[in-house]
Design an enzyme around this catalytic site. Structure first.
Site, PDB file in Angstrom:
ATOM      1  N   GLU A   1      -9.785  -4.760   4.005  1.00 31.76           N
ATOM      2  CA  GLU A   1      -9.398  -3.667   3.121  1.00 31.76           C
ATOM      3  C   GLU A   1      -8.147  -4.037   2.322  1.00 31.76           C
ATOM      4  O   GLU A   1      -8.044  -3.706   1.143  1.00 31.76           O
ATOM      5  CB  GLU A   1      -9.156  -2.393   3.940  1.00 31.76           C
ATOM      6  CG  GLU A   1     -10.396  -1.812   4.573  1.00 31.76           C
ATOM      7  CD  GLU A   1     -11.454  -1.428   3.565  1.00 31.76           C
ATOM      8  OE1 GLU A   1     -11.137  -0.722   2.598  1.00 31.76           O
ATOM      9  OE2 GLU A   1     -12.617  -1.843   3.732  1.00 31.76           O
TER      10      GLU A   1
ATOM     11  N   HIS B   1      -6.757 -10.996  13.950  1.00 29.74           N
ATOM     12  CA  HIS B   1      -5.315 -11.186  13.862  1.00 29.74           C
ATOM     13  C   HIS B   1      -4.690 -11.117  15.247  1.00 29.74           C
ATOM     14  O   HIS B   1      -5.359 -10.932  16.250  1.00 29.74           O
ATOM     15  CB  HIS B   1      -4.711 -10.120  12.944  1.00 29.74           C
ATOM     16  CG  HIS B   1      -5.347 -10.061  11.601  1.00 29.74           C
ATOM     17  ND1 HIS B   1      -5.258 -11.094  10.696  1.00 29.74           N
ATOM     18  CD2 HIS B   1      -6.107  -9.111  11.006  1.00 29.74           C
ATOM     19  CE1 HIS B   1      -5.923 -10.781   9.609  1.00 29.74           C
ATOM     20  NE2 HIS B   1      -6.455  -9.576   9.775  1.00 29.74           N
TER      21      HIS B   1
ATOM     22  N   TYR C   1       0.619  -5.495  13.109  1.00 29.94           N
ATOM     23  CA  TYR C   1      -0.477  -4.814  12.393  1.00 29.94           C
ATOM     24  C   TYR C   1      -1.476  -4.217  13.371  1.00 29.94           C
ATOM     25  O   TYR C   1      -1.883  -4.872  14.328  1.00 29.94           O
ATOM     26  CB  TYR C   1      -1.172  -5.799  11.458  1.00 29.94           C
ATOM     27  CG  TYR C   1      -2.120  -5.127  10.501  1.00 29.94           C
ATOM     28  CD1 TYR C   1      -1.679  -4.086   9.678  1.00 29.94           C
ATOM     29  CD2 TYR C   1      -3.443  -5.525  10.411  1.00 29.94           C
ATOM     30  CE1 TYR C   1      -2.539  -3.469   8.795  1.00 29.94           C
ATOM     31  CE2 TYR C   1      -4.311  -4.917   9.518  1.00 29.94           C
ATOM     32  CZ  TYR C   1      -3.855  -3.884   8.722  1.00 29.94           C
ATOM     33  OH  TYR C   1      -4.719  -3.264   7.848  1.00 29.94           O
TER      34      TYR C   1
ATOM     35  N   ASP D   1      -6.081  -7.731   6.133  1.00 28.46           N
ATOM     36  CA  ASP D   1      -7.463  -7.577   6.575  1.00 28.46           C
ATOM     37  C   ASP D   1      -8.363  -7.413   5.355  1.00 28.46           C
ATOM     38  O   ASP D   1      -7.912  -7.549   4.212  1.00 28.46           O
ATOM     39  CB  ASP D   1      -7.603  -6.384   7.537  1.00 28.46           C
ATOM     40  CG  ASP D   1      -7.197  -5.070   6.904  1.00 28.46           C
ATOM     41  OD1 ASP D   1      -6.844  -5.057   5.696  1.00 28.46           O
ATOM     42  OD2 ASP D   1      -7.227  -4.040   7.601  1.00 28.46           O
TER      43      ASP D   1
ATOM     44  N   ASP E   1      -2.159  -5.233   3.238  1.00 29.33           N
ATOM     45  CA  ASP E   1      -2.428  -5.517   4.652  1.00 29.33           C
ATOM     46  C   ASP E   1      -3.292  -6.764   4.849  1.00 29.33           C
ATOM     47  O   ASP E   1      -4.132  -7.094   3.998  1.00 29.33           O
ATOM     48  CB  ASP E   1      -3.123  -4.316   5.308  1.00 29.33           C
ATOM     49  CG  ASP E   1      -2.165  -3.155   5.513  1.00 29.33           C
ATOM     50  OD1 ASP E   1      -0.949  -3.378   5.478  1.00 29.33           O
ATOM     51  OD2 ASP E   1      -2.628  -2.019   5.699  1.00 29.33           O
TER      52      ASP E   1
ATOM     53  N   ARG F   1      -4.621  -2.911  12.875  1.00 33.24           N
ATOM     54  CA  ARG F   1      -6.071  -3.032  12.705  1.00 33.24           C
ATOM     55  C   ARG F   1      -6.453  -4.483  13.004  1.00 33.24           C
ATOM     56  O   ARG F   1      -6.363  -5.347  12.139  1.00 33.24           O
ATOM     57  CB  ARG F   1      -6.498  -2.627  11.297  1.00 33.24           C
ATOM     58  CG  ARG F   1      -6.329  -1.141  11.043  1.00 33.24           C
ATOM     59  CD  ARG F   1      -6.859  -0.712   9.690  1.00 33.24           C
ATOM     60  NE  ARG F   1      -6.714   0.728   9.524  1.00 33.24           N
ATOM     61  CZ  ARG F   1      -5.643   1.324   9.023  1.00 33.24           C
ATOM     62  NH1 ARG F   1      -4.616   0.592   8.630  1.00 33.24           N
ATOM     63  NH2 ARG F   1      -5.580   2.637   8.905  1.00 33.24           N
TER      64      ARG F   1
ATOM     65  N   GLU G   1       0.795  -1.222   0.000  1.00 33.02           N
ATOM     66  CA  GLU G   1       0.000   0.000   0.000  1.00 33.02           C
ATOM     67  C   GLU G   1       0.831   1.279   0.000  1.00 33.02           C
ATOM     68  O   GLU G   1       0.531   2.219  -0.726  1.00 33.02           O
ATOM     69  CB  GLU G   1      -0.931   0.076   1.233  1.00 33.02           C
ATOM     70  CG  GLU G   1      -2.020  -0.942   1.247  1.00 33.02           C
ATOM     71  CD  GLU G   1      -1.631  -2.113   2.112  1.00 33.02           C
ATOM     72  OE1 GLU G   1      -0.435  -2.447   2.144  1.00 33.02           O
ATOM     73  OE2 GLU G   1      -2.513  -2.691   2.754  1.00 33.02           O
TER      74      GLU G   1
END
Length: 894
Positions: free
Chosen positions: A84, A349, A302, A82, A80, A304, A7
């Site tokens: 998104e 996670h 991470y 997740d 990432d 989130r 990203e």
């Protein structure tokens, strides 16, 4: 060659170092496609087909990815871990497929931390894209689009001034408004407490509270008057005291689990005073990597996540550190295991923790910015504390008998002694409210039967208090408890509410603004189901089931859309008068609170016969008289500003004898001298920023009415310097030079020396090219090289690289902008300039056109994007056409 897509540039730079030759790592700068903000982007009549559009500010980066992909044999999507991140990988893959540039081999890898070992291990375990997570993303994105683009236009038509509604945003706003309503409806109740200060035979004092009388318990609110309290006080004054019993019980306090997204936001708000958006921005930088001793490394896992568990190697590392730093007594016999509360296992996670526990906060603080160091220390302490032994506490309760002749009164003292501090040696959880912590009170040693000496008796009056307004931390906590939204979205939701001016943050509390209350009342009146807490939480559960492959995402959208569009169709045909009646009924207690004299709060104070009610105008809601247009009385929606008619008279002007009053207008409170006479308007003055309409004095008001005032004459040319308040706030002026006053300057008292200094500073900045400052370096531009700098210019803050400058959006400040965000702005500016050339910066000025002019400007701007370069040709064609027409006319005449 293998092409790896992530990203952010910072993440790309770090990972490319780990992977070495044969790998090319590029950043997508977040999402590369989105739904265009227009009707038809989601089509419910075509099985919810979604029209995706490449974001204009990502086109150049996508071209770079596409060019590299044509030369690569493998595409590795490493976004990432997740929903998104999965969606970004899917978008990149789809764009490359459409451009026929997709390599033959496509792999998806995820890692929970950006460290050498984590990245290299992840590369050994590639997988395909998770279609269930992508379906859940599409369902959530379609829901948010359908609600926003269907409901917001209804708001604009029925409630001028309202800006938007959202699926989760509106429910979060309702929480704040409901709390405001609770506070307004709250009726305080008087109660008294009686506390005796007593001493042991060893002269150690402590306090005990009255808890019983004559065999009956005395609860907190039982003593409701001063007479009752005084009677108990007289009895205690003459009583003899002795220890009836001492009960000491051992107890344990266990450490909290490591941080999740939600708990990190809450604790950073409580302990560091950071907004959730700030916390997430800082955590993102810690995750993507910072320079430590010449090596770029991710400092945390991470950020989130809903999970509270840590990896086995992390638990082992933390236990080794605890033994080394605190001793073996602080290491539990067995590692601690925490259970996640996440409803979606695919998104649960590992908890947020340091990637390397031996990187102690004091070491990291030497290499990073202070705000990063503070958040890192918070995460490090919480993660380490989660594996430390529990604190051992002895909780003691002492019952005391007070004898007054035949009468017996009961008192009680409580306290605790920490026998072993355990995890408290490192970390103690923050609190939203000031609470009475009995663990901090220590009682002296006592035994049953001991006589106690009275030192003082206090009877204290109290009043019950309404529930406190939400802080950002407590609102996040409440949303998580209700299952509203996702923790990773809470920061953006709160930011939208503040940006829309639906709520304001004051002294770390969230206050519901009138605009927000109006929107909430409207939605509760006509779309009640869609702002219900249970309904929104249920919808989140359905979305989780989509990602678990338990529910088809299109079926979920069909069920939602059928009922939602029916509710929208019903309100479309409703008259504005019906809407006003519903709002007037719901918000009546807020807008028209009971008057102290018992008079009708809705009676018009101007004409005396009209009835006040809520009205809607171009600029939003206000209160008006039913006798309009004969009676033109109006006041703000929020209330009376401290008086009956919305006007508070401060006193009289000694020179003219006219009343000086404070009033509320469309743009806030202002001061007025006298009343309008015919077409002549009375003199008015705005309040300076930060001034309160409730506390301003007559002297201050008179001084403001006399602005602009003469400060003195400039020492260089003798020309006058004046101070005043303009549309951009307080200023000083010398000739054609204006300088804004800074924080701490008072327009009423600023002196000549300070005014000259401000004007000189403004002049020196004006002499430099475009009035820019030296600026602050953000770092090196990825791939291109060269420094990216943020500066304050004549037209506001902007970022610059080479000859390209880009204005900062309103939600970014020079202090908070990051390198990644700056690069995205510069890329967008370069693309807009055309052909990737480095165009000089042209500041945008605010348009002051009316509705038709704005529409015209918008249309021309849109045309410019597609045909801007064709304008010279069009002009030539038009000139040729005019020439031909003139020749034809001449020939006809001859």
């Amino acid at each position: 060659m293998k092409l790896v897509v992530v990203e952010s540039p910072a993440k790309a730079k770090t990972i490319e170092k780990y992977l070495g030759p044969g790998h090319r790592v590029l950043a997508s700068f977040g999402h590369v496609r989105d739904l265009p903000p227009k009707d038809g982007s989601v089509d419910p009549d075509d099985e919810f087909a979604m029209l995706w559009q490449v974001s204009p500010d990502r086109a150049k980066q996508l071209k770079a990815i596409t060019d590299e992909a044509r030369e690569a044999d493998t595409l590795i999507l490493a976004t990432d871990p997740d929903r998104e991140g999965e969606a970004i990988s899917w978008h990149v893959q789809e764009v490359l497929r459409q451009k026929k540039a997709l390599p033959a081999k496509v792999e998806r890898v995820t890692f929970n931390a950006i460290t050498n070992s984590a990245v290299t291990e992840a590369m050994k375990r590639p997988r395909g894209l998770d279609e269930d997570l992508i379906d859940a993303y599409r369902a959530r994105r379609a829901l948010d689009y359908l609600v926003g683009f269907t409901l917001s236009p209804v708001l604009w038509r029925k409630l001028p001034g309202a800006r938007s509604a959202g699926r989760v945003q509106s429910v979060a706003l309702r929480l704040v408004c409901d709390r405001e309503l609770e506070i307004e409806r709250f009726v305080p109740r008087e109660y008294w407490s009686l506390v005796a200060t007593l001493a042991t035979p060893r002269n150690e004092t402590f306090e005990a509270r009255l808890v019983g009388a004559d065999g009956k318990r005395v609860q907190r609110l039982d003593i409701g008057s001063g007479e009752e309290a005084e009677a108990f006080k007289r009895a205690l004054e003459s009583a003899t005291f002795s220890v009836a019993s001492v009960d000491a019980k051992p107890a344990k306090r266990h450490p909290p689990p490591p941080f999740t997204t939600s708990t990190l936001q809450q604790e950073a708000s409580r302990k560091l005073g950071l907004a959730p958006a700030q916390t997430m921005r800082i955590a993102q930088r810690l995750y993507e990597g910072v320079d430590i001793g010449g090596e770029t490394v991710g400092l945390i896992t991470y950020m989130r996540t809903d999970g509270v568990q840590m990896a086995e190697e992390a638990i082992a590392a933390s236990r080794r550190l605890i033994a080394a730093d605190y001793g073996q007594a602080y290491v539990p016999a067995a590692p601690r295991r925490y259970q996640t509360r996440a409803k979606n296992a695919q998104e649960a996670h590992e908890a947020i923790r340091p990637t390397d526990f031996t990187r102690r906060p004091r070491d990291v603080a030497r290499s990073v910015d202070p705000e990063l160091a503070r958040v890192y220390e918070l995460i490090w302490r919480r993660a380490v504390a989660s594996q430390i032994e529990s604190a051992e506490i002895e909780r003691t309760t002492v019952d005391i008998a007070a004898t007054v002749g035949p009468r017996k009164l009961d008192l009680r003292a409580t306290g605790s002694v920490i026998q072993f501090d355990g995890f408290l040696a490192l970390y103690q959880e923050g609190r939203d409210e000031e609470e009475d912590d009995e663990d901090s009170r220590r009682l002296p040693a006592m035994s049953a039967g001991e006589r106690l000496e009275k030192r003082a008796i206090a009877a204290t009056r109290h009043f019950t208090e309404p529930p406190p307004r939400y802080t950002e931390a407590s609102l996040v906590k409440r949303m998580e408890e209700l299952g509203i939204g996702r923790p990773s979205t809470y920061a953006s939701i709160l930011q939208v509410l503040k940006d829309r001016a639906y709520v304001r943050l004051e002294r770390r509390r969230l206050y519901a603004e009138d605009k927000g209350r109006l929107v909430t009342a409207f939605l509760e009146s006509f779309f009640s189901r869609y702002v219900e807490y249970d309904f929104t939480a249920s919808l989140e559960e359905q979305l989780d089931r989509v990602s678990n492959n338990e529910v088809d995402w299109r079926a979920l959208l069909r069920d939602f859309w059928r009922d939602f569009i029916g509710a929208v169709d019903e309100i479309k045909h409703l008259r504005v008068g019906d809407v006003l009646n519903a709002l007037d009924e719901m918000l009546g207690p807020h807008v028209f609170p009971p008057r102290a004299d018992g008079a009708d709060p809705r009676q018009c104070p101007s004409c005396g016969t009209g009835r006040l009610s809520i009205k809607i105008g171009r600029f939003g809601a206000f209160v008006g008289c039913s006798n309009y247009p004969e009676c033109r009385y109006t006041r703000t929606f929020s209330g009376s500003d401290g008086s009956e008619n919305g006007t508070r008279v401060l006193g009289q002007d000694p020179e003219s004898g006219l009343d000086v009053s404070i009033r509320s207008g469309r743009f806030g409170p202002y001061i007025q001298l006298g009343e309008a006479v015919g077409s002549e308007k009375p003199k008015r003055a705005s309040l300076p920023k930060g001034a309160s309409a409730d506390t301003i004095s007559l002297e201050q008001a008179l001084a403001l009415l006399k602005l602009p005032r003469a400060v003195g004459r400039h020492p260089e040319d003798g020309e006058p310097i004046v101070a005043g308040i303009g549309r951009y706030g307080p200023y000083v002026q010398h000739g054609k030079t204006y300088a804004n006053l800074e924080s701490g300057d008072d327009v009423l008292t600023i002196g000549l020396n300070r005014a000259v200094a401000l004007l000189a500073d403004k002049a020196s900045r004006g002499r430099s090219r475009r009035g820019v400052s030296a600026g602050r370096s953000l770092g090196e531009y990825p791939q291109k090289g060269g420094e990216v700098v943020v500066k304050n210019g004549r037209y506001g803050p902007y970022v610059t690289h080479g000859r390209v400058n880009a204005t900062l959006p309103s939600d970014k400040s020079p202090e908070s902008i990051t390198l990644e965000e700056a690069v995205a702005l510069i890329e967008a500016r370069t693309e807009k300039a055309g052909g990737g050339r480095e165009a000089p910066f042209t500041p945008r000025k605010k348009a002051r056109a009316g509705p038709d002019k704005r529409k015209s400007a918008k249309g021309s701007s849109k045309a410019e994007g597609s045909a801007g370069r064709a304008r010279p040709a069009k002009r030539a064609a038009a000139a040729s056409k005019r020439g031909a027409s003139a020749k034809a006319t001449k020939a006809a005449k001859s």
